[in-house]
Enzyme design. Structure first.
Site, mmCIF file in Angstrom:
data_model
loop_
_atom_site.group_PDB
_atom_site.id
_atom_site.type_symbol
_atom_site.label_atom_id
_atom_site.label_comp_id
_atom_site.label_asym_id
_atom_site.label_seq_id
_atom_site.Cartn_x
_atom_site.Cartn_y
_atom_site.Cartn_z
ATOM 1 N N CYS A 136 0.592 -1.151 0.011
ATOM 2 C CA CYS A 136 -0.065 -0.022 -0.080
ATOM 3 C C CYS A 136 0.885 1.098 -0.084
ATOM 4 C CB CYS A 136 -0.839 -0.073 1.192
ATOM 5 S SG CYS A 136 -0.293 -0.004 2.805
ATOM 6 N N HIS A 176 -6.144 2.026 -3.587
ATOM 7 C CA HIS A 176 -5.027 1.260 -2.703
ATOM 8 C C HIS A 176 -4.213 -0.126 -3.291
ATOM 9 C CE1 HIS A 176 -7.766 -1.648 -0.680
ATOM 10 N NE2 HIS A 176 -8.435 -1.058 -1.477
ATOM 11 N N HIS A 205 -2.251 0.833 7.025
ATOM 12 C CA HIS A 205 -2.617 0.694 5.552
ATOM 13 C C HIS A 205 -2.967 1.935 5.137
ATOM 14 C CE1 HIS A 205 -3.948 -1.186 1.861
ATOM 15 N NE2 HIS A 205 -5.213 -0.700 2.035
#
Length: 205
Positions: free
Chosen positions: A103, A172, A156
């Protein structure tokens, strides 16, 4: 800051100041005929010139602010375009190439490809820069953060692609599907959402 509100208010206050100063000059100075009238006229012109200079300065500031907004919007589009160029690339922990991205690898690549902004490599460190904004203030190009691991920390990150009334979409690198667009309406991300950061206007980066 809303200049549409500030400018009329400033013009009104400056106008009142000019009127008050002119009235004060008329009241406080003895009547000396033409000479007194000339003095008042000169003072009035001087006040008008001061008001004009202040308004010109405000207009210059507004123009600069507008240019900054435009530049930020253009940069957001370039960054998103760079991010979408990786769409479909598989997930790879620690990856930062087209052979695989995690990510934060996607985000740093997108920013590096489209700008001179060098972001930290980890999502946890990215979350420490820029300005936090609410969901209502979110814009395209902002970073969105989640806690997806077992530990209680940010793990994340994605880049916001679209802001709707009741959801935010973001691009992402998903561990299962690679680089895709997801939404905060999905239960998984709704439960794990942490914050949104705006980094494009942060001069410290």
């Amino acid at each position: 800051m809303s200049y549409k509100i500030v400018l009329p208010s400033l013009l009104l206050s400056l106008g009142l100041m000019s009127f008050s100063q002119t009235q004060a000059s008329t009241i406080n100075k003895p009547n000396s005929g033409k000479k007194n009238g000339t003095t008042i006229l000169k003072e009035s012109k001087k006040t008008d010139e001061e008001i004009k200079n202040q308004v010109d300065a405000l207009l210059d500031e507004m123009s600069l602010f507008k240019n900054e907004e435009n530049n930020s919007a253009e940069l957001s589009e370039l960054i998103l375009s760079a991010a979408f160029d990786y769409e479909g690339v598989r997930y790879r922990f620690g990856g930062s190439t087209r052979n695989g991205l995690d990510c934060s690898g996607l985000v740093t690549n997108a920013f590096n490809d489209a700008s001179s902004i060098n972001l930290p490599r980890s999502s946890a460190d990215m979350a420490k820069i820029g300005d936090k904004v609410s969901k209502d203030e979110a814009q395209r190009g902002d970073l969105i953060f989640f806690r997806t691991g077992k530990v209680n920390r940010i793990s994340h990150v994605g880049i916001i692609t679209e802001v709707l009334d009741d959801e935010i979409k973001f691009i992402h690198s998903s561990t299962t599907k690679g680089v895709i667009v997801s939404t905060t309406k999905e239960d998984y991300y709704k439960k794990r959402f942490v914050q949104i950061n705006r980094v494009l206007l942060d001069d410290t980066i």
